[in-house]
Design a protein around this motif. Structure first.
Motif, PDB file in Angstrom:
ATOM      1  N   SER A 164       0.722  -1.038  -0.090  1.00  0.00           N
ATOM      2  CA  SER A 164       0.044  -0.043  -0.012  1.00  0.00           C
ATOM      3  C   SER A 164       0.832   1.254  -0.162  1.00  0.00           C
ATOM      4  N   GLU A 221      -8.269  -3.107  -6.819  1.00  0.00           N
ATOM      5  CA  GLU A 221      -8.982  -3.106  -5.390  1.00  0.00           C
ATOM      6  C   GLU A 221      -8.329  -1.736  -4.836  1.00  0.00           C
ATOM      7  N   TYR A 245      -7.870   4.471   6.422  1.00  0.00           N
ATOM      8  CA  TYR A 245      -7.002   4.047   7.494  1.00  0.00           C
ATOM      9  C   TYR A 245      -7.158   4.895   8.761  1.00  0.00           C
TER      10      TYR A 245
END
Ligand code: LLP
Length: 430
Positions: A211, A284, A381
């Motif tokens: 990420s 995604e 997040y």
């Protein structure tokens, strides 16, 4: 091929000296909901979804499956679902949230290294698009569950390409030693075994290497491995029709260079790497869609002198926004009513740990007790990783759309936290 990508406007701007989210002045939300509070812009989420869709439009009809883990609030999933996005889920909880927010099951892919029998059953009953399997044992269990339910599970293996993604170690997932996926060298053998199992249709392949990637090179390496494997798997007789290229596209936290790759550059790279694959592509993305659509709004409790720099103590803490203490993450910090004066300061929360530090020696707007401040890039997040450590209320979330705003998760106050605890009868007092 280059195509123009609509610029994503910053929804958080100063108007008349006051920071707004779209058309709503942030002090209005603070006065009504209190602080700390997460605030998201619908416009920004929609813009990001459209920019990505445009950047990937040369790839046929890709499925953009929003990585729900980035921000699982039902209103956020619904906003992205209305843009036609699907969902990438990693748990039964995320499956339930995605379905409840209206994501069609055939737009859902299921990732994750520890799927349980129950979770597999729920996803099979729902009829999801694909299970991304991370081990041979998982394939065996899925076959067992699918057979018991009389269903066929559409699946692929997540392959670990052994690529170093150049991101923070805690969010890097594609290196050889990582817990994720199967080794590329074992793929042919694993597919052969899985394809022989009842109830499984091995239709796909998946990869996700990490990420907040700020360079395209690791993606290229990983996708080249996937392309080679697709060819080998077809020669071995597997009918591969879907390739899931994961998430990971980085966003800008710090305005200083280097800038992460643009969606257009990412799209062009994917187009080049996947030419001739003849599969449906799945993506995604999580952070790209939501990180810069959100801020954490907080109030300065007090400013206290320090040996080198003063401490600005805000009413948000590490339990509300974990990223700085967990990943040394840098979030821009700005005053809601900047005076033009600047200071160099440490910014900390009230929690009793030195790790409860958002920034050290940060040059920022001068602020005083009672002033409102935002942490930027807090849409991904952030709220989802919050806890109630130090018995702090769970931070609420607000969604803005133009001049409308709504609380999309109320503050979970201390009374509700305490009400969740159970004192056993032998400790009860009257
Ligand atoms: N797909 C899979 C299988 C993933 O594990 C992840 C993220 C994504 C997609 C979405 O990646 P994105 O596009 O958001 O980079 N808490 C950390 C980030 C953890 C990412 C976990 N996996 C942080 O705050 O930086």
């Amino acid at each position: 091929m280059t195509r123009s990508i609509s610029r994503v406007a910053d929804p958080f701007e100063l108007r008349g000296g006051v920071l707004h989210c779209e058309d709503v002045p942030l002090p209005e939300i603070a006065a009504s909901v209190g602080t700390p509070v997460y605030i998201y812009s619908s416009l920004a989420m929609r813009d990001h979804a459209r920019a990505l869709r445009e950047a990937l439009s040369g790839l046929g009809d890709p499925l953009i499956a929003y990585a729900v883990k980035a921000n699982p609030n039902a209103a956020v999933i619904a906003t992205l679902g209305a843009e036609g996005l699907g969902a990438d889920i990693v748990s039964g909880g995320e499956l339930a949230r995605a379905l409840a927010a209206g994501i069609p099951a055939d737009k859902i892919v299921f990732s994750g290294v520890g799927k349980t029998r129950e979770e597999m059953g729920q996803a099979l009953e729902a009829g999801i698009c694909q299970f991304n399997l991370e081990s041979g044992a998982e394939a065996e269990l899925l076959s067992e569950v699918a057979t018991a339910l009389g269903r066929e599970a559409r699946a692929g293996f997540r392959v670990n390409p052994g690529v170093e993604p150049g991101t923070h170690a805690k969010i890097s997932t594609g290196a050889a030693e990582s817990k994720f996926g199967i080794q590329a060298s074992e793929a042919l053998a694993e597919y052969a075994k899985a394809a022989a199992l009842p109830g499984l249709r091995m239709q796909g392949i998946a990869v996700h290497i990490g990420s907040q990637l700020t360079s395209l090179a690791p993606f290229e390496q990983a996708f080249a491995t996937v392309g080679a494997l697709i060819a080998e798997l077809r020669i071995a007789g597997h009918d591969i029709t879907l390739a899931d290229l994961g998430g990971g596209l980085g966003v800008r936290y710090d305005p200083a260079p280097p800038a992460p790759p643009s969606p257009a550059d990412y799209g062009a790279m994917v187009e080049r790497l996947t030419r001739g694959w003849d599969v449906r592509l799945v993506f995604e993305p999580g952070r790209f869609l939501v990180a810069n659509a959100g801020v954490l709004l907080t109030e300065v409790i007090r400013v206290k002198p320090g040996v080198t720099h003063p401490f600005v103590i805000v009413d948000a803490a590490m339990n509300d926004l974990m990223r700085p203490t967990l990943y040394d993450a840098w979030h821009a910090i700005e005053a809601v009513r900047p005076s033009g004066r600047r200071i160099t300061t440490n910014v900390v929360g009230p929690v009793c740990e030195t790790g409860d530090t958002f920034a050290l020696a940060r040059e920022m707007d001068a602020v005083e007790a009672g002033d409102l401040v935002v942490f930027r890039s807090a849409g991904a997040y952030a709220a989802t990783m919050a806890s109630t450590y130090n018995s702090r209320p769970l931070t609420p979330e607000v969604l803005v759309d133009g001049d409308k705003w709504a609380i999309i998760r109320p503050r979970i106050d201390v009374a509700r936290l305490i009400a969740g605890d159970v004192i056993p009868e032998w400790l009860a007092h009257d």
